[in-house]
Design an enzyme around this catalytic site. Structure first.
Site, PDB file in Angstrom:
ATOM      1  N   HIS A 373       0.544   2.442 -12.773  1.00 39.92           N
ATOM      2  CA  HIS A 373       0.506   1.042 -13.201  1.00 39.92           C
ATOM      3  C   HIS A 373       0.231   0.052 -12.081  1.00 39.92           C
ATOM      4  CE1 HIS A 373       2.092   1.606 -17.340  1.00 39.92           C
ATOM      5  NE2 HIS A 373       2.640   2.678 -16.783  1.00 39.92           N
ATOM      6  N   LYS A 564       4.644 -15.099 -16.781  1.00 42.87           N
ATOM      7  CA  LYS A 564       4.633 -13.742 -16.251  1.00 42.87           C
ATOM      8  C   LYS A 564       5.564 -13.719 -15.057  1.00 42.87           C
ATOM      9  CE  LYS A 564       0.098 -14.167 -15.614  1.00 42.87           C
ATOM     10  NZ  LYS A 564      -0.756 -13.032 -15.883  1.00 42.87           N
ATOM     11  N   ARG A 565       5.900 -12.505 -14.572  1.00 36.72           N
ATOM     12  CA  ARG A 565       6.716 -12.437 -13.370  1.00 36.72           C
ATOM     13  C   ARG A 565       6.049 -13.247 -12.249  1.00 36.72           C
ATOM     14  NH1 ARG A 565      11.214  -8.841 -13.281  1.00 36.72           N
ATOM     15  NH2 ARG A 565      11.325  -9.478 -11.108  1.00 36.72           N
ATOM     16  N   LYS A 570      -0.260 -12.844  -8.395  1.00 34.65           N
ATOM     17  CA  LYS A 570      -0.558 -13.467  -9.695  1.00 34.65           C
ATOM     18  C   LYS A 570      -0.955 -14.939  -9.535  1.00 34.65           C
ATOM     19  CE  LYS A 570       2.713 -10.353 -12.060  1.00 34.65           C
ATOM     20  NZ  LYS A 570       1.935  -9.627 -13.083  1.00 34.65           N
ATOM     21  N   THR A 672      -0.986  -7.627 -19.771  1.00 30.73           N
ATOM     22  CA  THR A 672      -0.874  -7.444 -21.221  1.00 30.73           C
ATOM     23  C   THR A 672      -0.620  -8.786 -21.888  1.00 30.73           C
ATOM     24  OG1 THR A 672       1.409  -6.801 -20.767  1.00 30.73           O
ATOM     25  CG2 THR A 672      -0.139  -5.035 -21.288  1.00 30.73           C
ATOM     26  N   LYS A 676      -1.959 -10.854 -25.507  1.00 31.35           N
ATOM     27  CA  LYS A 676      -1.112 -11.554 -26.485  1.00 31.35           C
ATOM     28  C   LYS A 676      -1.608 -12.975 -26.721  1.00 31.35           C
ATOM     29  CE  LYS A 676       2.536  -8.642 -24.699  1.00 31.35           C
ATOM     30  NZ  LYS A 676       3.623  -8.548 -23.692  1.00 31.35           N
TER      31      LYS A 676
HETATM   32  C1  Z16 Z   1       5.037  -3.481 -13.858  1.00 28.29           C
HETATM   33  O1  Z16 Z   1       5.440  -4.283 -14.852  1.00 28.29           O
HETATM   34  C2  Z16 Z   1       3.689  -3.200 -13.659  1.00 28.29           C
HETATM   35  C3  Z16 Z   1       3.331  -2.349 -12.650  1.00 28.29           C
HETATM   36  C4  Z16 Z   1       4.301  -1.799 -11.826  1.00 28.29           C
HETATM   37  O2  Z16 Z   1       3.948  -0.978 -10.837  1.00 28.29           O
HETATM   38  C5  Z16 Z   1       5.630  -2.078 -11.998  1.00 28.29           C
HETATM   39  C6  Z16 Z   1       5.992  -2.914 -13.020  1.00 28.29           C
HETATM   40 CL1  Z16 Z   1       7.640  -3.257 -13.282  1.00 28.29          CL
HETATM   41  C7  Z16 Z   1       2.682  -3.790 -14.614  1.00 28.29           C
HETATM   42  C8  Z16 Z   1       1.362  -4.210 -13.990  1.00 28.29           C
HETATM   43  O3  Z16 Z   1       1.580  -5.127 -12.951  1.00 28.29           O
HETATM   44  C9  Z16 Z   1       0.501  -4.844 -15.067  1.00 28.29           C
HETATM   45  O4  Z16 Z   1      -0.778  -5.172 -14.560  1.00 28.29           O
HETATM   46  C10 Z16 Z   1       0.343  -3.902 -16.241  1.00 28.29           C
HETATM   47  O5  Z16 Z   1      -0.288  -4.547 -17.309  1.00 28.29           O
HETATM   48  C11 Z16 Z   1       1.686  -3.407 -16.709  1.00 28.29           C
HETATM   49  O6  Z16 Z   1       2.427  -2.858 -15.649  1.00 28.29           O
HETATM   50  C12 Z16 Z   1       1.572  -2.355 -17.797  1.00 28.29           C
HETATM   51  O7  Z16 Z   1       0.659  -1.372 -17.451  1.00 28.29           O
END
Ligand code: Z16
Length: 838
Positions: A373, A564-565, A570, A672, A676
């Site tokens: 991810h 978002k976080r 970002k 994601t 939305k």
């Molecule tokens: C996270 O939410 C994501 C990656 C990661 O290594 C750790 C956490 Cl907690 C996110 C990505 O930043 C995001 O781009 C992606 O859409 C999401 O994971 C789901 O794949």
């Protein structure tokens, strides 16, 4: 085993209070649950008691389906998808289950006819915030799609007593508050005490020869912890399938402690009990930062070991032998957090079930798939050997063994390539030695995937480049998706109803059908309704902001949203630079024509992430100035809404006109939230990053506001030496904006407050805000122009929603099923006497 069929007294061949769907039955069920579960009568009941009675009434209507689903899976011996994730960011259950069961309107009516306030009760639910952000929410969307697609599945994770912290803003700064989500009880879970599992930790290993003179190893741990499963039903939309989310809670084993009591070490025993139970106390609140905390590795091993032992038990119960384990379970690793599972499955097979190494390895590789991810180096998990050896001595040996055999293969294929060997090794030996969890996951899985097309390409080229060269066939892309049930139907009933009136209801489980909306694009009345719907929803959000935060916003203004976080990559601060640019234009020329905008921010910063917290302070400080400057005449408003969570997401996505997806190209794996927003008719301003690229492809470049460097240009500029200072000096507008922050204008004259942020930009700017600044401003100016033509904007909004079919999590899950899990749907039939849907 006793089944319901064999015990006639359990056959309720009539509409009973727990399954019936007539209004009278539901009313009776509410009263019954209030009295018999909560032990209350209306005279003493609190709103929470009513909420609990309502939740139990809904849960009751899922239980037959849930039971049936589990029964069919065990009896039929079907292949089950096992989704291993340290995070499940579920959000509130009530509305989602009502929608999936098809009884939302009915139950709402009954509740209101009973004199209760449905919305008030709905808002009482504490949302399970058992995740940080995208990754945890993705797991929740995938659970919804697995059930909706009738795929046998079980989610395994951790029942954190405290989920992601609640955020308060005091004096513009983030303050973290413990999330006590369980304080009034959780009606959606059922503990299964009888299925408790034991997990070992620490100690040492011992070699011995068994009765057949085979070399074996036994693990003598110094601690045993019990894992108690808590099950939550996960309903599918419009189907009978109700899958299980099984979350583990750590408890101290009594027997172990009694020994200590006997030798008089009372406090020592109590202390060990507390320490054991700490394992599942709290979610680590870092989203993309690896901190080598021992307790975190304990959490990971704890839930993975419980889950694998549980799967083995279920497999053996079917009368199968372990050689066929991978035919019973497809286990997906959601990032490397559960990747210790590779070593643990090997340990269970080799040490506990005495399977030969080679066969155990075959089973293991056939069982696991690994989803990556992130590409951010600071997020890649690695554990020092000493920490690993102390906690999991046997696993370290197993990892060495895996590594030795693996590197043997590599050496045979690439003789005399010690650099490659060093890069592929499961052990990082460049300095202090570490176990590399991404390498362990890659070696132990038959499938490795990224979460958007660009991300997968970069993964294959950079982070896992050597693995891709070795095993190109293991790699594939699975672009993320989100569930349209929660993110359109539950969040945005007005829009959902409008869509359904035009094209029927099938789009809810076949999101590609939304493209039928394009046929109505020339229909002026439809466009008017679409625009009016968005307007109404913006009105609700404006009211909410006024009531909860005391800030007056104009519902006619452009709602520009970034939720978002908080993270430098970002680039929430790039958004702020735009706000200050507009503010400056007004100050220089108070009568300038500008498109009124409301800037809405939300998001949590990791508690130890200073720069992210400073960005929150900056947003609030700029807001204080802009919102209160009479020259602005309310044409700009900046609001930072505290405690962004799933529930607030449901409120804000539907109300957005503009979705900010402005990460530095190459940094956001997928995103994601971007999906939305667009599903709810927002337009995107974004970079060519993550899934933005595919969203733009789908909606058409003319319906997307693109800006910024490409990933290639980012690399190029970095490699030839990026100097943010040049941009600052060559762009007077940018210089003015930065100087205004530096001058203390937004900090009551304090020139030190934002200095770390400004200096980071001026002297490093690792995320290249300055390089993208002008391009961003230009794109925002185009947004302003476009918004002035409401007819045209509405067309673009409709086309965005209509073309989002690809981004349903149903599509994503179907791809995982076909290309990685080899899993197929299994229909769940209900007994005649159980009521179907309303
Ligand atoms: C996270 O939410 C994501 C990656 C990661 O290594 C750790 C956490 Cl907690 C996110 C990505 O930043 C995001 O781009 C992606 O859409 C999401 O994971 C789901 O794949």
């Amino acid at each position: 085993m006793t089944t319901f069929e064999q015990v006639p007294v359990f056959q309720c061949e009539f509409e009973d209070d727990r399954t019936g769907l007539s209004k009278e039955t539901i009313k009776r069920a509410l009263a019954d649950n209030l009295f018999y579960i909560q032990g209350k009568v209306p005279a003493t009941a609190t709103p929470n008691d009513y909420y609990m009675a309502l939740a139990y009434t809904v849960r009751d209507r899922m239980l037959q389906r849930w039971f049936k689903t589990t029964e069919v899976y065990t009896k039929k011996g079907v292949k089950v998808v096992s989704y291993l994730s340290a995070e499940f960011l579920l959000g509130p259950h009530l509305s989602n289950n009502l929608i999936n069961l098809g009884i939302y309107d009915l139950v709402r009516q009954v509740v209101e006819e009973s004199g209760l306030d449905f919305v008030q009760l709905r808002e009482i639910e504490e949302e399970p915030g058992l995740g940080n952000g995208g990754l945890g929410r993705l797991a929740a969307c995938y659970m919804d799609s697995l059930s909706t697609l009738e795929i046998p599945a079980i989610g395994y994770g951790i029942r954190y007593e405290f989920g992601i912290f609640d955020q308060e803003i005091r004096d513009g700064w983030q303050v973290e508050i413990t999330d006590k989500w369980l304080h009034l009880g959780n009606p959606w879970e059922i503990p299964r005490l009888e299925e408790t599992i034991e997990v070992k930790f620490g100690g040492r290993t011992e070699a011995y020869y068994d009765e057949k003179c085979r070399y074996r190893v036994r693990w003598i741990p110094d601690k045993v912890v019990k894992g108690v499963p808590y099950d939550t039903p996960i309903s599918g939309y419009n189907v009978n399938t109700v899958n299980t989310l099984r979350l583990w809670k750590a408890e101290a084993p009594e027997s172990f402690e009694f020994q200590a009591f006997n030798v008089g070490d009372y406090y020592g025993a109590v202390n060990r009990k507390v320490v054991s139970e700490n394992i599942t106390k709290v979610l680590y609140p870092n989203d993309e930062l690896m901190k080598g905390k021992e307790l975190r590795l304990e959490q990971q091993y704890f839930f993975v070991s419980c889950s694998l032992q549980d799967m083995i038990r279920l497999h053996l119960q079917k009368g199968e032998s372990l050689e066929t384990f991978h035919q019973s379970f497809a286990v997906q690793l959601n990032d490397t957090h559960p990747s210790i599972g590779v070593a643990e499955l090997m340990r269970l097979l080799v040490d506990e079930y005495e399977i030969e190494w080679d066969q155990a390895w075959q089973i293991t590789q056939n069982t696991f798939g690994y989803t990556n991810h992130t590409l951010l180096p600071e997020a890649l998990e690695k554990w020092t050997l000493s920490l690993f050896k102390n906690l999991l001595p046997r696993h370290l040996q197993i990892i060495y063994e895996i590594n030795q055999r693996f590197l043997g293969q590599v050496r045979a294929k690439y003789p005399n390539d010690s650099d490659r060997l060093a890069r592929l090794s499961l052990i990082d030996e460049s300095g202090e030695k570490y176990v590399r969890m991404a390498n362990l996951a890659s070696v132990g899985s038959h499938a490795i995937n990224g979460v958007a097309a660009l991300h997968t390409e970069l993964l294959k080229r950079d982070v896992l480049g050597d693995f891709h060269e070795l095993w190109p066939e293991k790699f594939s892309n699975k672009t993320n998706g989100v569930t349209p049930r929660r993110w359109i139907v539950v969040s945005n009933p007005l829009l959902a109803n409008l869509i359904t009136r035009k094209i029927g209801v099938d789009w809810i489980s076949h999101l590609e059908d939304l493209k039928q909306l394009e046929a109505f694009i020339e229909d002026a009345e439809f466009r008017r309704e679409w625009r009016q719907t968005k307007q109404d929803i913006k009105g609700y959000l404006a009211t909410y902001i006024k009531e909860n935060h005391g800030i007056e916003v104009n519902p006619e203004s452009l709602f520009d949203v970034q939720v978002k976080r908080l993270h430098e990559y970002k680039r929430q601060h790039l958004n702020v630079l735009h706000i200050i640019t507009l503010y400056k234009r007004i100050k220089d020329n108070p009568n300038i024509e500008i498109t009124p905008r409301t800037f809405i921010f939300g998001g949590k910063a990791a508690p130890g992430y200073f720069m992210a917290k400073l960005i929150i302070k900056l947003i609030n400080s700029v807001g204080d100035v802009v919102n209160n400057d009479p020259d602005v005449r309310d044409r700009l408003k900046v609001v930072f809404l505290p405690d962004y969570n799933v529930r607030f997401g449901q409120r804000v996505y539907p109300a957005a006109d503009l979705s900010e997806q402005i990460s530095t190209a190459g940094k956001e794996a997928s995103g994601t939230g971007n999906m939305k927003f667009a599903m709810n008719g927002a337009l995107t301003i974004g970079t060519l990053d993550g899934a933005n690229i595919e969203i733009r492809e789908e909606v058409g470049e003319e319906n997307f506001f693109l800006f910024g460097l490409t990933t290639e240009q980012v690399y190029e500029l970095k490699s030839k030496g990026y100097n943010p200072w040049d941009y600052y000096h060559n762009n007077p507008q940018l210089k003015q904006v930065i100087d205004l922050i530096s001058s203390g204008f937004f900090s009551h004259g304090d020139t030190n407050l934002f200095r770390p942020l400004v200096d980071s930009l001026l002297y490093h700017d690792p995320y290249m805000l300055f390089a993208d600044y002008q391009s961003y401003i230009d794109a925002q100016d185009q947004v302003n122009q476009a918004y002035r033509d409401q007819e045209h904007w509405t067309r673009m909004s409709i086309l965005n929603a209509a073309r989002m079919g690809k981004f349903s999590s149903d599509r994503a899950i179907l791809e995982y099923c076909q290309e990685i899990w080899n899993a197929v749907p299994v229909k769940i039939e209900l007994e005649e006497y159980i009521q179907g849907r309303a």
